[in-house]
Motif scaffolding. Structure first.
Motif, mmCIF file in Angstrom:
data_model
loop_
_atom_site.group_PDB
_atom_site.id
_atom_site.type_symbol
_atom_site.label_atom_id
_atom_site.label_comp_id
_atom_site.label_asym_id
_atom_site.label_seq_id
_atom_site.Cartn_x
_atom_site.Cartn_y
_atom_site.Cartn_z
ATOM 1 N N ASP A 1 13.953 9.134 -7.875
ATOM 2 C CA ASP A 1 12.831 8.077 -8.129
ATOM 3 C C ASP A 1 13.324 6.569 -8.412
ATOM 4 O OD1 ASP A 1 11.216 10.331 -8.562
ATOM 5 O OD2 ASP A 1 11.192 10.499 -10.592
ATOM 6 N N PRO A 2 14.610 6.322 -9.181
ATOM 7 C CA PRO A 2 14.723 4.838 -9.143
ATOM 8 C C PRO A 2 15.411 4.493 -7.685
ATOM 9 C CG PRO A 2 16.537 6.140 -10.236
ATOM 10 C CD PRO A 2 15.437 7.112 -9.971
ATOM 11 N N ILE A 3 15.927 5.104 -6.703
ATOM 12 C CA ILE A 3 16.170 4.611 -5.473
ATOM 13 C C ILE A 3 14.948 4.314 -4.746
ATOM 14 C CG2 ILE A 3 17.406 5.184 -3.401
ATOM 15 C CD1 ILE A 3 19.371 6.849 -5.164
ATOM 16 N N HIS A 17 11.922 3.981 -5.621
ATOM 17 C CA HIS A 17 11.019 2.909 -6.269
ATOM 18 C C HIS A 17 11.646 1.601 -6.025
ATOM 19 C CE1 HIS A 17 8.626 0.955 -9.295
ATOM 20 N NE2 HIS A 17 9.626 0.443 -9.811
ATOM 21 N N TYR A 18 13.110 1.382 -6.012
ATOM 22 C CA TYR A 18 13.617 0.078 -5.748
ATOM 23 C C TYR A 18 13.347 -0.478 -4.398
ATOM 24 C CZ TYR A 18 16.615 -4.167 -5.596
ATOM 25 O OH TYR A 18 17.014 -5.299 -5.597
ATOM 26 N N VAL A 19 13.615 0.290 -3.371
ATOM 27 C CA VAL A 19 13.372 0.086 -2.092
ATOM 28 C C VAL A 19 12.083 -0.181 -1.784
ATOM 29 C CG1 VAL A 19 15.751 1.023 -1.247
ATOM 30 C CG2 VAL A 19 13.484 2.468 -1.234
ATOM 31 N N ALA A 20 11.152 0.663 -2.338
ATOM 32 C CA ALA A 20 9.784 0.446 -1.896
ATOM 33 C C ALA A 20 9.117 -0.905 -2.670
ATOM 34 C CB ALA A 20 9.017 1.747 -2.206
ATOM 35 N N THR A 21 9.412 -1.171 -3.719
ATOM 36 C CA THR A 21 8.807 -2.365 -4.241
ATOM 37 C C THR A 21 9.374 -3.652 -3.834
ATOM 38 O OG1 THR A 21 10.457 -2.099 -6.111
ATOM 39 C CG2 THR A 21 8.306 -1.132 -6.536
ATOM 40 N N ALA A 22 10.658 -3.543 -3.020
ATOM 41 C CA ALA A 22 11.307 -4.615 -2.643
ATOM 42 C C ALA A 22 10.773 -5.047 -1.250
ATOM 43 C CB ALA A 22 12.773 -4.307 -2.544
ATOM 44 N N GLY A 23 9.718 -4.040 -0.577
ATOM 45 C CA GLY A 23 9.308 -4.326 0.484
ATOM 46 C C GLY A 23 9.798 -3.633 1.769
ATOM 47 N N ARG A 78 23.260 -3.118 -1.930
ATOM 48 C CA ARG A 78 24.416 -2.373 -2.325
ATOM 49 C C ARG A 78 24.786 -2.455 -3.818
ATOM 50 N NH1 ARG A 78 27.454 -4.180 1.520
ATOM 51 N NH2 ARG A 78 26.964 -2.272 2.838
ATOM 52 N N GLU A 79 24.562 -3.748 -4.414
ATOM 53 C CA GLU A 79 24.881 -3.749 -5.893
ATOM 54 C C GLU A 79 24.008 -3.063 -6.624
ATOM 55 O OE1 GLU A 79 25.171 -8.204 -6.694
ATOM 56 O OE2 GLU A 79 26.814 -8.322 -5.489
ATOM 57 N N ARG A 80 22.716 -3.185 -6.383
ATOM 58 C CA ARG A 80 21.697 -2.671 -7.239
ATOM 59 C C ARG A 80 21.812 -1.029 -6.878
ATOM 60 N NH1 ARG A 80 21.773 -7.111 -8.241
ATOM 61 N NH2 ARG A 80 19.808 -8.753 -8.169
ATOM 62 N N MET A 81 22.130 -0.604 -6.026
ATOM 63 C CA MET A 81 22.037 0.805 -5.825
ATOM 64 C C MET A 81 23.440 1.530 -6.405
ATOM 65 S SD MET A 81 19.411 1.906 -3.880
ATOM 66 C CE MET A 81 18.640 0.838 -4.761
ATOM 67 N N THR A 82 24.596 0.735 -6.302
ATOM 68 C CA THR A 82 25.581 0.994 -7.130
ATOM 69 C C THR A 82 25.454 1.211 -8.576
ATOM 70 O OG1 THR A 82 27.148 0.225 -5.475
ATOM 71 C CG2 THR A 82 28.062 0.586 -7.728
ATOM 72 N N GLU A 83 24.639 0.091 -9.096
ATOM 73 C CA GLU A 83 24.311 0.094 -10.442
ATOM 74 C C GLU A 83 23.238 1.482 -10.939
ATOM 75 O OE1 GLU A 83 23.931 -0.712 -14.623
ATOM 76 O OE2 GLU A 83 25.403 -1.255 -13.016
ATOM 77 N N ILE A 84 22.550 1.805 -10.013
ATOM 78 C CA ILE A 84 21.632 3.057 -10.037
ATOM 79 C C ILE A 84 22.448 4.321 -10.115
ATOM 80 C CG2 ILE A 84 19.964 4.494 -9.061
ATOM 81 C CD1 ILE A 84 18.530 1.832 -8.360
ATOM 82 N N GLY A 85 23.633 4.294 -9.274
ATOM 83 C CA GLY A 85 24.425 5.385 -9.154
ATOM 84 C C GLY A 85 25.441 5.586 -10.226
ATOM 85 N N ARG A 86 25.748 4.423 -10.833
ATOM 86 C CA ARG A 86 26.462 4.273 -12.264
ATOM 87 C C ARG A 86 25.680 5.024 -13.329
ATOM 88 N NH1 ARG A 86 27.310 1.802 -16.683
ATOM 89 N NH2 ARG A 86 25.588 0.173 -16.237
#
Length: 287
Positions: free
Chosen positions: A17-19, A21-27, A63-71
């Motif tokens: 979900d968070p992955i 959601h982030y890419v979809a809302t970013a356009g 990449r920074e945002r995805m790395t944080e979600i991964g953490r």
């Protein structure tokens, strides 16, 4: 810009979900989503292929945002975009015993036929260390005394050298599913020393010989977790022999000359962006 995101880790709820959601809302336009739950290993794996609005947010920030979600979720997340850098694609060339396939790649790069950078050579044996030294390339042996590879160290080296493509140049070990998904999306290219799908497995020359074949060949394909699957073929080529040709001579012809040339051509098609892997199928890139 086309971007591939992979996420792999222990299976539990709410990982995708968070992955998404982030890419979809970013356009971003989402072209492909694949998710896998390997019950026997309790392993979650996910691939998302998107068109990312890099003019609004650079891939480095994504990449920074995805790395944080991964953490936060306990996932190993990777973000890869072939066009993120203007440099040639970086290769990790993986070997076991035979030097000829790797040599064909290195010669094509040296002579300008293959527009890539051989970033590192990795082996589960030391047989090709001298070839790496000849061409001034770092070599890492990830195998123990019996050739059993340290797969986690291998993945660490792929990241450390920031490779775009992993080339299994007669690397005679099976990559585990985790690595296949960590570097999924058409980043792992394999030389199989037989014609797929007819002759999979480790002894394709012998199998074809017992069926009295007079045509032999090699297959270059993208790696997915199913061993030598049949729908990811990048390139195939064949050679013919006369009736009565000994098996040893057939193998010599294939290993010394035919396989290396087949690998070099298949890799060129990937590097030149003639083909890509979408939904586990090879597609011709529209220009």
């Amino acid at each position: 810009m086309q971007v591939i995101i992979t996420a792999v880790g222990p299976d539990h709820r709410g990982l995708a979900d968070p992955i998404v959601h982030y890419v979809a809302t970013a356009g971003a336009n989402i072209y492909e989503i694949q998710m896998y739950d390997h019950d026997s290993e309790r392993l979650f794996a996910m691939l998302v292929r998107i068109e990312w609005p890099d003019d609004e947010e650079p891939v480095a920030i994504l990449r920074e945002r995805m790395t944080e979600i991964g953490r936060l979720k306990g996932l190993s997340v990777r973000v890869w975009a072939r066009n993120e850098h203007s440099r040639p694609p970086r290769l990790a060339i993986c070997t076991t015993y035979r030097p000829e396939p790797a040599l064909a790649i290195l010669r094509d790069i040296r002579d300008g036929r293959l527009k890539a950078d051989p970033a590192v050579m990795i082996g589960n044996r030391n047989a090709c260390r001298g070839l790496a030294e000849q061409f001034g390339i770092d070599f890492h042996n990830v195998g123990d005394d019996r050739g059993t590879p340290d797969n986690r160290r291998m993945a660490e080296l792929f990241d450390e050298y920031d490779v775009d493509y992993i080339v299994l140049a007669r690397y005679m070990r099976i990559l585990p599913p985790r690595i296949c998904w960590e570097f999924a999306g058409g980043r792992i290219i394999n030389l199989h020393h037989g014609l797929l799908p007819s002759f999979p497995g480790f002894r394709p020359y012998q199998d074809a010989y017992t069926r009295h074949m007079l045509t032999y060949g090699a297959t270059i394909h993208f790696i997915v977790p199913e061993l030598d699957a049949g729908e990811q073929i990048i390139h195939q080529s064949t050679f013919d022999v006369f009736p009565g040709t000994p098996l040893e001579e057939i193998i010599r012809l294939g290993e010394s000359d035919h396989e290396p040339r087949c690998l070099a051509e298949g890799l060129r098609r990937v590097v030149d962006r003639e083909v890509e892997l979408h939904f586990h199928r090879v597609v011709r890139v529209q220009r």
